[in-house]
Design an enzyme around this catalytic site. Structure first.
Site, PDB file in Angstrom:
ATOM      1  CG  ASP A 148      -2.385   0.396   0.989  1.00  0.00           C
ATOM      2  OD1 ASP A 148      -2.256   2.056   0.706  1.00  0.00           O
ATOM      3  OD2 ASP A 148      -3.275  -0.065   1.330  1.00  0.00           O
ATOM      4  CG  HIS A 217      -5.129   4.244   0.771  1.00  0.00           C
ATOM      5  ND1 HIS A 217      -4.641   2.706   0.322  1.00  0.00           N
ATOM      6  CD2 HIS A 217      -6.556   4.084  -0.107  1.00  0.00           C
ATOM      7  CE1 HIS A 217      -5.753   2.120  -0.202  1.00  0.00           C
ATOM      8  NE2 HIS A 217      -6.674   2.881  -0.467  1.00  0.00           N
ATOM      9  CB  SER A 554      -9.370   0.817  -0.317  1.00  0.00           C
ATOM     10  OG  SER A 554      -8.419   0.832  -1.639  1.00  0.00           O
TER      11      SER A 554
END
Length: 767
Positions: A148, A217, A554
């Site tokens: 990620d 994120h 996600s």
């Protein structure tokens, strides 16, 4: 990120990338697997690296030039290298007998959506901890890793308070040798970065050499999968309470392979290589590739290649199914993936609109800013506030530079929903001098409310309530209103609902494999966030938050990764396929109102939207039976797609593999769901069930797809011991009246009265 904003950011990066010389590009040269064995030495790895230089050198002129060209040499598990070369050189090296594939170093994207859905999941179901989870100590000694955008190590979600020493099997480490480094502890045990691939793609891109998260994120997904318990967490006061990851006691590691929300093949393969070598147990990939158009593309894709190597090593790989919905095609569809779609949860965020004549309209918001409640403000329709030369249609959407500040100043502006992101609308109203925003849903057919973090008092109302508002505004020369302070409530709305952005099946490449596999919470998920990131992506929003509400597949993916980690802790001997089967066959297809799960338009959803259903972790811990799949089964599947045995033997550490003399039917892969994309009068599939519970006799119950007769033989299976396997056949016969009507759906359930082993069935009748 959705809509115009994603396209805008993508265009900026793509335009930057386009400046790179057209003469040379970076490519992946894939050679299969290594046969090092568990006792490989540094010398073994160096010999592999040397062989890569020699191979490439024979095509580019010398080993010295090859050393300059190679970006990564994959030496431990994945055999291959990433290198910069000319197109004709790539074409020539692809012809070498040892080379399995050569493909360009392309872009993948993180699967976050900025479309926040108002309808939300059953919190009681999600938070209920059974005795088996207590026994598992919430995943202790299991290692979850993400590929990620990195991690923010100082987050309380990665506190190691009370945790035991790091497991002795762990080989990883944290790169903490710069001012932007990441320190390890007993919770966060690994953090590494890989950016040579994106630097080769665009040398001018401004990125740091650190695994530290700058956009939020990676921190969000990692904490969702394995974050520790944190009391008093909230997003600017919303969703206040104690948060935790799916496996709060698990060790976590971050492999930063994504930069500016983009992930390059070369960096992803390097991350896979490291994670496999470091001995992770679960890999969580909130990344989406381009939809595969045919099965032979599987091994031209870094995600599929890396995941196959990981699964062969016993690592469960969980992937986002993509944010291409409601019309876009699902991604990450290889059968060794556990592909996850997104659903809503049952929390709603309320903010009412009070009109001048006393009527109160219920709305939705996620904004911490409020208006004084002791006064009313003028209301104006945004189409009546169009700037000079701007079409009323653009002004109605509150698009960029569409509003006249003289008309908007000091007023609550009513904008039409859709096309332009809600946060962009509120930002534009704020810049024009408005004091509040009301967003009206344009469509009665899909009358759901979307909310997102803004920084102007705002609320979204339904199409029906929009008519009430319009009627009031037309009835007076001085329409007035006020927006109430926001509040959040749980357990009051229908959930789960399939999110609008969640990608749908069937798979374009192999419709014989039903995808997605399951759905999980992916809308308005509260988890840790990087203080360097923006939760709204609005340039002028400089607020910092340690926790954020994000949406996307996600966010759904790491929920399932956490469950997989817990299952691995309880059942150490289970294969990745067994873990996947347990999660799939215990999933539910009914919502908290005990009705069939619906999509955002209020229509009943199908397995192309929710797969086998919504995850139920407690049930997955004791599924009774599982559909197991070995690495050789996956190779037989690839044989059936057209790969030859010589090619596939290089994918395994033992080069004895041969394709069956008669290729398997793709539908016969021992998958926990059944999909027949072309039922020509009759068709039979076979499956094998393995007992992982107590002895018992299971009987089958079938709800046949409309227009199809289904007979299961035998209809009863008896198991006397753990590990025992029994096979059965599913014969399908079409009824001619369904020809040409597309897919119809049913289900098959094996039960001993205690366990219910469910499989979705999808059939397309063609004759």
């Amino acid at each position: 990120m959705r809509g115009g904003k994603l396209i805008f950011v993508g265009c900026i990066l793509i335009s930057l990338f386009a400046q790179i010389s057209a003469v040379k590009k970076s490519y992946i040269v894939y050679l299969g697997s290594h046969s090092h064995g568990p006792d490989a030495t540094l010398e073994d790895y160096e010999l592999v690296e040397s062989s890569h230089y020699k191979l490439l050198g024979s095509y580019v002129g010398s080993e010295e030039k090859a050393r300059d060209a190679i970006i990564y040499s994959y030496t431990k598990n994945i055999n291959g290298f990433a290198a910069t070369m000319e197109e004709n050189e790539a074409e020539e090296i692809a012809k070498h007998p040892d080379v399995l594939s050569v493909f360009e170093n392309t872009i993948h994207k993180l699967q976050t959506s900025r479309s926040w859905s108002f309808v939300d999941m059953d919190n009681a179901e999600r938070d209920r901890i059974g005795a088996l989870w207590t026994k598992a100590k919430f995943g202790r000694d299991i290692i979850i890793a993400t590929l990620d955008s990195g991690v923010w190590p100082e987050s309380k979600s990665f506190s190691d308070e009370g945790m035991a020493p790091v497991p002795s099997k762990w080989r990883g480490y944290c790169e903490n040798n710069t001012k932007d480094g990441v320190p390890c502890n007993r919770k966060l045990i690994g953090a590494r970065y890989f950016n040579k691939g994106i630097r080769a793609f665009n040398p001018d891109l401004n990125i740091t050499n650190s695994a530290r998260d700058t956009d939020g994120h990676g921190t969000h997904t990692l904490s969702t999968a394995g974050g520790n318990f944190v009391p008093g967490a909230s997003y600017f006061g919303y969703a206040n309470g104690t948060i935790k990851g799916g496996a709060p006691g698990a060790r976590v590691a971050a492999y930063k392979t994504c930069w500016a929300e983009f992930c390059m093949d070369a960096d992803l393969l390097a991350g896979f290589e490291a994670a496999i070598h470091d001995k992770v147990d679960v890999l969580s990939l909130s990344i989406g590739s381009a939809p595969v158009t045919r099965g032979l593309d599987y091994l031209d894709d870094a995600l599929a290649i890396g995941s196959l190597h990981a699964v062969a090593k016993g690592i469960t790989v969980v992937c986002a199914a993509g944010n291409n919905g409601p019309d876009g095609t699902i991604v990450n569809v290889a059968p060794w993936f556990l592909s996850v779609g997104a659903s809503t949860i049952d929390r709603e965020y309320l903010s009412s609109l009070r009109l001048g004549h006393g009527t109160v309209i219920k709305g939705a918001t996620q904004e911490s800013e409020t208006l004084p409640q002791n006064r009313l403000y003028p209301l104006i329709n945004s189409s009546d506030a169009a700037a000079h030369g701007v079409a009323q249609g653009d002004a109605a959407l509150c698009d960029d530079s569409s509003l006249d500040p003289e008309k908007v100043k000091g007023k609550i502006v009513v904008c039409m929903g859709g096309v332009v992101d809600a946060d962009t609308k509120t930002s534009n109203v704020r810049e024009a001098g408005g004091v509040g925003v009301v967003i009206v849903n344009q469509t009665e057919e899909a009358d759901y409310l979307t909310v997102g973090p803004n920084f102007l008092p705002s609320t979204m109302i339904s199409y029906k309530h929009g008519l009430t508002l319009l009627s009031y505004m037309e009835s007076t020369n001085k329409p007035l209103g006020n927006i109430s302070p926001p509040e959040s409530r749980i357990g009051v709305i229908r959930a789960p609902v399939v999110a609008d952005f969640s990608s749908r099946g069937p798979s374009n490449s192999t419709p014989e494999i039903l995808k997605p596999d399951v759905i999980a919470p992916g809308v308005n998920i509260l988890a840790a966030f990087s203080p360097d990131g923006s939760s709204t992506d609005i340039m002028s929003d400089t607020r910092s938050t340690p926790y954020a509400l994000l949406s996307g597949t996600s966010m759904a993916c790491p929920h399932v990764s956490g469950v997989a980690a817990l299952l691995k802790m309880i059942h150490r001997d289970w294969s990745p396929a067994a873990i996947k089967s347990a999660i799939m066959t215990t999933a539910r297809t009914r919502d908290n109102k005990k009705q069939t799960i619906r999509d955002y338009t209020h229509e009943e959803a199908t397995p192309f939207l929710y797969g086998n259903g919504h995850i139920r972790p407690n049930r997955a811990a004791d599924p009774g039976l599982v559909y197991d799949i070995t690495t050789d089964d996956y190779l037989n599947f690839l044989c059936a797609l057209g790969f030859n045995a010589t090619y596939l033997s290089n994918l395994t550490e033992t080069p004895y593999f041969t394709c069956p003399s008669e290729p398997m039917r793709l539908e016969n892969l021992n998958y926990p769901a059944i999909s027949v994309p072309a039922l020509d009068k009759t068709f039979t599939v076979t499956r094998t069930l393995k007992n992982v519970g107590s002895p018992g006799t299971y009987k089958v119950h079938v709800v046949a797809p409309s227009g199809v007769d289904v007979v299961v033989t035998p209809a009863e299976l008896s198991f006397s011991q753990v590990g025992e396997e029994k096979s059965f056949r599913v014969a399908m016969t079409s009824k001619h009246r369904t020809i040409g009507k597309g897919y119809t759906f049913g289900r098959m359930v094996w039960s001993d009265g205690k366990h219910y082993v469910r499989s979705a069935v999808a059939v397309n009748v063609v004759a």
